[in-house]
Write an enzyme that holds these catalytic residues in place. Structure first.
Site, PDB file in Angstrom:
ATOM      1  CB  ALA A  10      -0.943  -0.014   1.199  1.00 44.30           C
ATOM      2  CG  PHE A  14      -2.512  -1.481  -8.807  1.00 42.28           C
ATOM      3  CD1 PHE A  14      -2.014  -0.493  -9.640  1.00 42.28           C
ATOM      4  CD2 PHE A  14      -2.694  -2.759  -9.341  1.00 42.28           C
ATOM      5  CE1 PHE A  14      -1.690  -0.768 -10.959  1.00 42.28           C
ATOM      6  CE2 PHE A  14      -2.377  -3.035 -10.653  1.00 42.28           C
ATOM      7  CZ  PHE A  14      -1.871  -2.050 -11.462  1.00 42.28           C
ATOM      8  CG  ASN A  83      -1.473  -4.289  -4.704  1.00 42.41           C
ATOM      9  OD1 ASN A  83      -1.712  -4.156  -5.894  1.00 42.41           O
ATOM     10  ND2 ASN A  83      -0.602  -3.508  -4.058  1.00 42.41           N
ATOM     11  CE1 TYR A 149       4.483  -9.233 -12.429  1.00 42.46           C
ATOM     12  CE2 TYR A 149       3.612  -9.196 -14.657  1.00 42.46           C
ATOM     13  CZ  TYR A 149       3.528  -8.819 -13.340  1.00 42.46           C
ATOM     14  OH  TYR A 149       2.487  -8.023 -12.914  1.00 42.46           O
ATOM     15  N   GLY A 180      -4.176  -5.167 -17.431  1.00 43.75           N
ATOM     16  CA  GLY A 180      -3.137  -5.016 -18.453  1.00 43.75           C
ATOM     17  C   GLY A 180      -2.296  -3.797 -18.130  1.00 43.75           C
ATOM     18  CG  LEU A 181       0.089  -0.128 -20.522  1.00 43.00           C
ATOM     19  CD1 LEU A 181       1.461  -0.786 -20.479  1.00 43.00           C
ATOM     20  CD2 LEU A 181      -0.076   0.641 -21.834  1.00 43.00           C
ATOM     21  CD  GLU A 186       6.922   3.928  -6.369  1.00 44.06           C
ATOM     22  OE1 GLU A 186       7.390   2.921  -5.787  1.00 44.06           O
ATOM     23  OE2 GLU A 186       6.777   5.035  -5.823  1.00 44.06           O
TER      24      GLU A 186
HETATM   25  P1  NDP Z   1       4.093  -0.548  -7.610  1.00 46.21           P
HETATM   26  O1  NDP Z   1       5.523  -0.884  -7.823  1.00 46.21           O
HETATM   27  O2  NDP Z   1       3.665   0.867  -7.739  1.00 46.21           O
HETATM   28  O3  NDP Z   1       3.639  -1.062  -6.161  1.00 46.21           O
HETATM   29  C1  NDP Z   1       4.050  -2.305  -5.689  1.00 46.21           C
HETATM   30  C2  NDP Z   1       3.776  -2.383  -4.193  1.00 46.21           C
HETATM   31  O4  NDP Z   1       4.205  -3.671  -3.745  1.00 46.21           O
HETATM   32  C3  NDP Z   1       4.541  -1.338  -3.402  1.00 46.21           C
HETATM   33  O5  NDP Z   1       3.686  -0.783  -2.418  1.00 46.21           O
HETATM   34  C4  NDP Z   1       5.657  -2.136  -2.745  1.00 46.21           C
HETATM   35  O6  NDP Z   1       5.926  -1.606  -1.457  1.00 46.21           O
HETATM   36  C5  NDP Z   1       4.998  -3.504  -2.598  1.00 46.21           C
HETATM   37  N1  NDP Z   1       5.957  -4.586  -2.450  1.00 46.21           N
HETATM   38  C6  NDP Z   1       6.877  -5.041  -3.333  1.00 46.21           C
HETATM   39  N2  NDP Z   1       7.622  -6.017  -2.775  1.00 46.21           N
HETATM   40  C7  NDP Z   1       7.141  -6.169  -1.510  1.00 46.21           C
HETATM   41  C8  NDP Z   1       7.500  -7.003  -0.411  1.00 46.21           C
HETATM   42  N3  NDP Z   1       8.511  -7.902  -0.492  1.00 46.21           N
HETATM   43  N4  NDP Z   1       6.810  -6.898   0.736  1.00 46.21           N
HETATM   44  C9  NDP Z   1       5.797  -6.013   0.840  1.00 46.21           C
HETATM   45  N5  NDP Z   1       5.420  -5.172  -0.134  1.00 46.21           N
HETATM   46  C10 NDP Z   1       6.106  -5.258  -1.299  1.00 46.21           C
HETATM   47  O7  NDP Z   1       3.276  -1.498  -8.610  1.00 46.21           O
HETATM   48  P2  NDP Z   1       1.721  -1.603  -8.989  1.00 46.21           P
HETATM   49  O8  NDP Z   1       0.879  -0.869  -8.039  1.00 46.21           O
HETATM   50  O9  NDP Z   1       1.611  -1.314 -10.426  1.00 46.21           O
HETATM   51  O10 NDP Z   1       1.521  -3.170  -8.817  1.00 46.21           O
HETATM   52  C11 NDP Z   1       0.689  -3.746  -7.839  1.00 46.21           C
HETATM   53  C12 NDP Z   1       0.371  -5.169  -8.262  1.00 46.21           C
HETATM   54  O11 NDP Z   1      -0.302  -5.136  -9.503  1.00 46.21           O
HETATM   55  C13 NDP Z   1       1.577  -6.075  -8.461  1.00 46.21           C
HETATM   56  O12 NDP Z   1       1.268  -7.362  -7.985  1.00 46.21           O
HETATM   57  C14 NDP Z   1       1.756  -6.092  -9.976  1.00 46.21           C
HETATM   58  O13 NDP Z   1       2.371  -7.269 -10.419  1.00 46.21           O
HETATM   59  C15 NDP Z   1       0.326  -6.016 -10.426  1.00 46.21           C
HETATM   60  N6  NDP Z   1       0.069  -5.516 -11.763  1.00 46.21           N
HETATM   61  C16 NDP Z   1       0.571  -4.316 -12.182  1.00 46.21           C
HETATM   62  C17 NDP Z   1       0.268  -3.850 -13.463  1.00 46.21           C
HETATM   63  C18 NDP Z   1       0.801  -2.569 -14.019  1.00 46.21           C
HETATM   64  O14 NDP Z   1       0.816  -2.419 -15.261  1.00 46.21           O
HETATM   65  N7  NDP Z   1       1.211  -1.605 -13.200  1.00 46.21           N
HETATM   66  C19 NDP Z   1      -0.638  -4.605 -14.335  1.00 46.21           C
HETATM   67  C20 NDP Z   1      -1.093  -5.859 -13.786  1.00 46.21           C
HETATM   68  C21 NDP Z   1      -0.762  -6.264 -12.543  1.00 46.21           C
HETATM   69  P3  NDP Z   1       7.375  -1.489  -0.762  1.00 46.21           P
HETATM   70  O15 NDP Z   1       8.375  -1.326  -1.857  1.00 46.21           O
HETATM   71  O16 NDP Z   1       7.231  -0.293   0.139  1.00 46.21           O
HETATM   72  O17 NDP Z   1       7.499  -2.758   0.010  1.00 46.21           O
HETATM   73  C1  8X3 Z   2       1.686  -5.950 -15.614  1.00 45.90           C
HETATM   74  C2  8X3 Z   2       1.209  -5.816 -17.008  1.00 45.90           C
HETATM   75  O1  8X3 Z   2       1.682  -6.387 -19.438  1.00 45.90           O
HETATM   76  O2  8X3 Z   2       3.528  -5.540 -18.113  1.00 45.90           O
HETATM   77  O3  8X3 Z   2       1.258  -7.145 -15.055  1.00 45.90           O
HETATM   78  O4  8X3 Z   2       2.721  -7.760 -17.776  1.00 45.90           O
HETATM   79  S1  8X3 Z   2       2.343  -6.408 -18.111  1.00 45.90           S
END
Ligand code: NDP
Ligand code: 8X3
Length: 251
Positions: A10, A14, A83, A149, A180-181, A186
Site C-alpha cells: 500500500a 494500486f 496486491n 513474471y 493489463g497496462l 512504480e
Molecule cells: P508498484 O511498484 O507501484 O507497487 C508495488 C507495491 O508492492 C509497493 O507498495 C511495494 O511496497 C509492494 N511490495 C513489493 N515487494 C514487496 C515485499 N517484499 N513486501 C511487501 N510489499 C512489497 O506497482 P503496482 O501498483 O503497479 O503493482 C501492484 C500489483 O499489480 C503487483 O502485484 C503487480 O504485479 C500487479 N500488476 C501491475 C500492473 C501494471 O501495469 N502496473 C498490471 C497488472 C498487474 P514497498 O516497496 O514499500 O514494500
Molecule cells: C503488468 C502488465 O503487461 O507488463 O502485469 O505484464 S504487463
C-alpha cells in the site's frame, strides 16, 4: 458499518490508491509495505481509519504472526487485498539474473500465499470475508520477456480458482483482478530500474490508472454477499493481445 481491509503493497501504485479509495468509502484499512515512512505519510493523510503496519510479504515469520500481531480491534479482517508484487527485467529468459526469478517467485507467489494462509482461517470461522488478489494479463497471454513474471501471475489465477473450490459453501469470496497496462504506479520503474525507460512504456498509450483498479476493487467488494466475481480481466482501450509470431528462417 465499514469493512476492515488489509492491503499488501500500500506504499505505492494500486495498493495506495485502493487504501485512499476504501477509507474515503468509510472502511478501515491496514496498509502494509516495506517503506515505513510512506505508511506514515499515508496515515497522516487519511487519519485514524488508516493503520500503517510495515511488513515485507516475504518475511514468513512476520506474515505467519498475522492477524494476532495487529492491535486490538484490527484483527478481524473482512477483506484481504493481496496486491504486493513486482516484475524484474524484460530480457529473454536465458539472459536474466536467476536472483530476479527468485525474488519474483518469493514476492508474487509466496507473498500471496502467506497472507492468505494467515488471514483465511478467521474469515472462514466468521463465515464472511473476501480475498482479492492482483493477477495480470501476463498470467494469460505470454509475451517476450514475461517468463517468470507471467508464470507467477498464472499461479495466482489458478490458486484463486482452487481457493474458490475450497470455499464453496462458506461466506468467503475470492476474486482475481487481472489488469493489463496500468500507468501511474512504480511497476515499470521497478522492472527496469530506469525512470526514462519506465516513462516510455506509457507514453501516448492512455493506460489504465491505479484509481481504475481501486474503483474495480471497491465495486467487487461492495457487491451483495451472494455474488462472487471469480476473475476480472481489464485493459485500456489502446491495448489488445498480439498475434502469434512466426519467425521465418529464409528472407
Ligand atoms: P508498484 O511498484 O507501484 O507497487 C508495488 C507495491 O508492492 C509497493 O507498495 C511495494 O511496497 C509492494 N511490495 C513489493 N515487494 C514487496 C515485499 N517484499 N513486501 C511487501 N510489499 C512489497 O506497482 P503496482 O501498483 O503497479 O503493482 C501492484 C500489483 O499489480 C503487483 O502485484 C503487480 O504485479 C500487479 N500488476 C501491475 C500492473 C501494471 O501495469 N502496473 C498490471 C497488472 C498487474 P514497498 O516497496 O514499500 O514494500
Ligand atoms: C503488468 C502488465 O503487461 O507488463 O502485469 O505484464 S504487463
Amino acid at each position: 458499518m465499514g469493512l476492515t481491509v488489509f492491503i499488501t503493497g500500500a506504499t505505492a501504485g494500486f495498493g495506495r490508491a485502493t487504501a485512499r479509495r476504501l477509507v474515503a468509502d468509510g472502511n478501515r484499512v491496514v496498509a502494509t509495505g516495506r517503506r515505513a515512512e510512506r505508511l506514515q505519510t499515508l496515515a497522516a493523510e487519511l487519519g485514524p481509519n488508516l493503520l500503517g503496519v510495515p511488513l515485507d510479504v516475504t518475511d514468513r515469520d512476520a506474515v505467519a504472526a498475522l492477524p494476532g500481531s495487529l492491535p486490538d480491534g484490527w484483527r478481524a479482517i473482512d477483506v484481504l487485498i493481496a496486491n504486493a508484487g513486482l516484475a524484474l527485467g524484460l530480457g529473454p529468459a536465458w539472459e536474466c539474473d536467476p536472483l530476479d526469478w527468485t525474488r519474483m517467485v518469493e514476492t508474487n507467489i509466496g507473498g500471496v500465499l502467506g497472507p492468505v494462509r494467515a488471514l483465511l482461517p478467521g474469515m472462514v470461522a466468521r463465515d464472511r470475508g473476501h480475498v482479492v488478489t492482483i493477477g495480470s494479463i501476463a498470467g494469460t497471454y505470454p509475451y517476450p520477456g514475461g517468463h517468470v513474471y507471467g508464470g507467477t501471475k498464472a499461479f495466482v489465477a489458478q490458486f484463486v480458482g482452487n481457493l474458490k473450490a475450497d470455499l464453496v459453501g462458506t461466506g468467503v469470496r475470492v476474486t482475481n483482478i487481472e489488469p493489463g497496462l496500468v500507468g501511474g504506479s512504480e511497476f515499470s520503474n521497478v522492472r527496469f530500474g530506469d525512470d526514462a525507460k519506465a516513462e516510455a512504456v506509457y507514453r501516448n498509450a492512455d493506460p489504465l490508472l491505479p484509481e481504475d483498479i481501486a474503483e474495480t476493487i471497491a465495486w467487487v467488494i461492495g457487491l451483495p454477499a451472494r455474488v462472487n466475481v471469480n476473475r476480472i480481466e481489464m485493459m485500456p482501450v489502446t491495448q489488445g493481445p498480439a498475434a502469434l509470431t512466426v519467425k521465418r528462417r529464409d528472407g
